[in-house]
Design a protein around this motif. Structure first.
Motif, PDB file in Angstrom:
ATOM      1  N   ASN A  70      15.292  -0.120   9.296  1.00  0.00           N
ATOM      2  CA  ASN A  70      14.882   0.064   7.902  1.00  0.00           C
ATOM      3  C   ASN A  70      15.911  -0.604   6.995  1.00  0.00           C
ATOM      4  O   ASN A  70      17.111  -0.396   7.162  1.00  0.00           O
ATOM      5  CB  ASN A  70      14.807   1.546   7.555  1.00  0.00           C
ATOM      6  CG  ASN A  70      13.689   2.244   8.272  1.00  0.00           C
ATOM      7  OD1 ASN A  70      12.578   1.738   8.349  1.00  0.00           O
ATOM      8  ND2 ASN A  70      13.975   3.406   8.812  1.00  0.00           N
TER       9      ASN A  70
ATOM     10  N   HIS B 255      16.373  -2.474   2.721  1.00  0.00           N
ATOM     11  CA  HIS B 255      15.847  -2.613   1.368  1.00  0.00           C
ATOM     12  C   HIS B 255      15.587  -4.088   1.107  1.00  0.00           C
ATOM     13  O   HIS B 255      16.377  -4.953   1.499  1.00  0.00           O
ATOM     14  CB  HIS B 255      16.850  -2.122   0.337  1.00  0.00           C
ATOM     15  CG  HIS B 255      16.939  -0.635   0.254  1.00  0.00           C
ATOM     16  ND1 HIS B 255      17.930  -0.014  -0.456  1.00  0.00           N
ATOM     17  CD2 HIS B 255      16.169   0.348   0.776  1.00  0.00           C
ATOM     18  CE1 HIS B 255      17.760   1.296  -0.374  1.00  0.00           C
ATOM     19  NE2 HIS B 255      16.707   1.542   0.381  1.00  0.00           N
ATOM     20  N   TYR B 256      14.477  -4.359   0.430  1.00  0.00           N
ATOM     21  CA  TYR B 256      14.138  -5.715   0.012  1.00  0.00           C
ATOM     22  C   TYR B 256      14.058  -5.717  -1.511  1.00  0.00           C
ATOM     23  O   TYR B 256      13.426  -4.846  -2.103  1.00  0.00           O
ATOM     24  CB  TYR B 256      12.786  -6.131   0.592  1.00  0.00           C
ATOM     25  CG  TYR B 256      12.287  -7.463   0.087  1.00  0.00           C
ATOM     26  CD1 TYR B 256      12.844  -8.649   0.554  1.00  0.00           C
ATOM     27  CD2 TYR B 256      11.252  -7.532  -0.833  1.00  0.00           C
ATOM     28  CE1 TYR B 256      12.385  -9.878   0.099  1.00  0.00           C
ATOM     29  CE2 TYR B 256      10.784  -8.749  -1.290  1.00  0.00           C
ATOM     30  CZ  TYR B 256      11.349  -9.915  -0.815  1.00  0.00           C
ATOM     31  OH  TYR B 256      10.893 -11.131  -1.265  1.00  0.00           O
ATOM     32  N   LYS B 257      14.709  -6.663  -2.158  1.00  0.00           N
ATOM     33  CA  LYS B 257      14.665  -6.757  -3.621  1.00  0.00           C
ATOM     34  C   LYS B 257      13.618  -7.806  -3.986  1.00  0.00           C
ATOM     35  O   LYS B 257      13.741  -8.973  -3.600  1.00  0.00           O
ATOM     36  CB  LYS B 257      16.029  -7.148  -4.174  1.00  0.00           C
ATOM     37  CG  LYS B 257      16.099  -6.985  -5.685  1.00  0.00           C
ATOM     38  CD  LYS B 257      17.501  -7.117  -6.211  1.00  0.00           C
ATOM     39  CE  LYS B 257      18.245  -5.830  -5.974  1.00  0.00           C
ATOM     40  NZ  LYS B 257      19.515  -5.747  -6.677  1.00  0.00           N
TER      41      LYS B 257
ATOM     42  N   THR C 129      13.832  -2.605  -5.907  1.00  0.00           N
ATOM     43  CA  THR C 129      14.180  -2.369  -4.509  1.00  0.00           C
ATOM     44  C   THR C 129      12.996  -1.721  -3.808  1.00  0.00           C
ATOM     45  O   THR C 129      12.483  -0.698  -4.261  1.00  0.00           O
ATOM     46  CB  THR C 129      15.415  -1.463  -4.407  1.00  0.00           C
ATOM     47  OG1 THR C 129      16.503  -2.118  -5.062  1.00  0.00           O
ATOM     48  CG2 THR C 129      15.785  -1.198  -2.963  1.00  0.00           C
TER      49      THR C 129
ATOM     50  N   ALA D 228      11.022  -0.662   0.128  1.00  0.00           N
ATOM     51  CA  ALA D 228      11.237  -0.313   1.531  1.00  0.00           C
ATOM     52  C   ALA D 228      10.741  -1.451   2.423  1.00  0.00           C
ATOM     53  O   ALA D 228       9.698  -2.054   2.157  1.00  0.00           O
ATOM     54  CB  ALA D 228      10.483   0.965   1.875  1.00  0.00           C
TER      55      ALA D 228
ATOM     56  N   VAL E 190       7.193  -5.388   4.246  1.00  0.00           N
ATOM     57  CA  VAL E 190       7.681  -4.756   3.014  1.00  0.00           C
ATOM     58  C   VAL E 190       6.540  -3.949   2.391  1.00  0.00           C
ATOM     59  O   VAL E 190       5.383  -4.357   2.442  1.00  0.00           O
ATOM     60  CB  VAL E 190       8.158  -5.824   1.998  1.00  0.00           C
ATOM     61  CG1 VAL E 190       8.736  -5.180   0.754  1.00  0.00           C
ATOM     62  CG2 VAL E 190       9.154  -6.780   2.628  1.00  0.00           C
TER      63      VAL E 190
ATOM     64  N   GLU F  11       5.639  -0.318  -4.404  1.00  0.00           N
ATOM     65  CA  GLU F  11       5.632   1.049  -4.900  1.00  0.00           C
ATOM     66  C   GLU F  11       4.252   1.708  -4.835  1.00  0.00           C
ATOM     67  O   GLU F  11       4.126   2.916  -5.001  1.00  0.00           O
ATOM     68  CB  GLU F  11       6.183   1.115  -6.331  1.00  0.00           C
ATOM     69  CG  GLU F  11       5.353   0.383  -7.357  1.00  0.00           C
ATOM     70  CD  GLU F  11       5.717  -1.080  -7.547  1.00  0.00           C
ATOM     71  OE1 GLU F  11       5.518  -1.578  -8.664  1.00  0.00           O
ATOM     72  OE2 GLU F  11       6.196  -1.734  -6.607  1.00  0.00           O
TER      73      GLU F  11
ATOM     74  N   ASP G  91      22.133  -9.342  -2.336  1.00  0.00           N
ATOM     75  CA  ASP G  91      21.743  -8.412  -3.393  1.00  0.00           C
ATOM     76  C   ASP G  91      20.889  -9.046  -4.478  1.00  0.00           C
ATOM     77  O   ASP G  91      20.608  -8.421  -5.498  1.00  0.00           O
ATOM     78  CB  ASP G  91      22.992  -7.804  -4.040  1.00  0.00           C
ATOM     79  CG  ASP G  91      23.709  -6.855  -3.093  1.00  0.00           C
ATOM     80  OD1 ASP G  91      23.015  -6.087  -2.398  1.00  0.00           O
ATOM     81  OD2 ASP G  91      24.948  -6.887  -3.051  1.00  0.00           O
TER      82      ASP G  91
ATOM     83  N   TRP H 134      17.382  -9.222   1.339  1.00  0.00           N
ATOM     84  CA  TRP H 134      17.401  -7.866   1.897  1.00  0.00           C
ATOM     85  C   TRP H 134      18.832  -7.379   2.004  1.00  0.00           C
ATOM     86  O   TRP H 134      19.769  -8.178   2.010  1.00  0.00           O
ATOM     87  CB  TRP H 134      16.727  -7.835   3.276  1.00  0.00           C
ATOM     88  CG  TRP H 134      17.552  -8.458   4.376  1.00  0.00           C
ATOM     89  CD1 TRP H 134      17.547  -9.775   4.756  1.00  0.00           C
ATOM     90  CD2 TRP H 134      18.488  -7.811   5.221  1.00  0.00           C
ATOM     91  NE1 TRP H 134      18.432  -9.985   5.773  1.00  0.00           N
ATOM     92  CE2 TRP H 134      19.031  -8.788   6.090  1.00  0.00           C
ATOM     93  CE3 TRP H 134      18.949  -6.510   5.337  1.00  0.00           C
ATOM     94  CZ2 TRP H 134      19.989  -8.492   7.051  1.00  0.00           C
ATOM     95  CZ3 TRP H 134      19.903  -6.225   6.303  1.00  0.00           C
ATOM     96  CH2 TRP H 134      20.406  -7.218   7.143  1.00  0.00           C
TER      97      TRP H 134
ATOM     98  N   PRO I 184      20.384  -0.106   3.245  1.00  0.00           N
ATOM     99  CA  PRO I 184      20.380   0.983   2.273  1.00  0.00           C
ATOM    100  C   PRO I 184      21.781   1.577   2.144  1.00  0.00           C
ATOM    101  O   PRO I 184      22.541   1.597   3.122  1.00  0.00           O
ATOM    102  CB  PRO I 184      19.434   2.025   2.889  1.00  0.00           C
ATOM    103  CG  PRO I 184      18.656   1.302   3.933  1.00  0.00           C
ATOM    104  CD  PRO I 184      19.522   0.161   4.386  1.00  0.00           C
TER     105      PRO I 184
END
Length: 66
Positions: A8, A10-12, A18, A20, A38, A41, A55, A60, A63
């Protein structure tokens, strides 16, 4: 830490949100470049290919540990 399949992360996204994500492939020829599944929301899944660790939008990262 090296990325591996099913981790797992984080992908921006391009807007800086951000999201999941799960690593689905690690490119063995590069340092930290992966393919991701990915979820936005709203729960809609999309793929992000050849993503570098960082970042900035489109990258990615791990977390944060709490």
């Amino acid at each position: 830490m090296k990325p591996s399949v099913v981790r797992n992360v984080h992908y921006k996204d391009e807007e800086g949100k951000t999201l999941a994500a799960i690593v689905v492939h690690v490119n063995p020829d590069t340092e930290g470049m992966v393919n991701l599944a990915v979820w936005n929301e709203f729960g809609k899944q999309f793929n992000a290919l050849n993503v570098r660790q960082g970042d900035e939008p489109g990258e990615w990262n791990w977390p944060p540990r709490v």
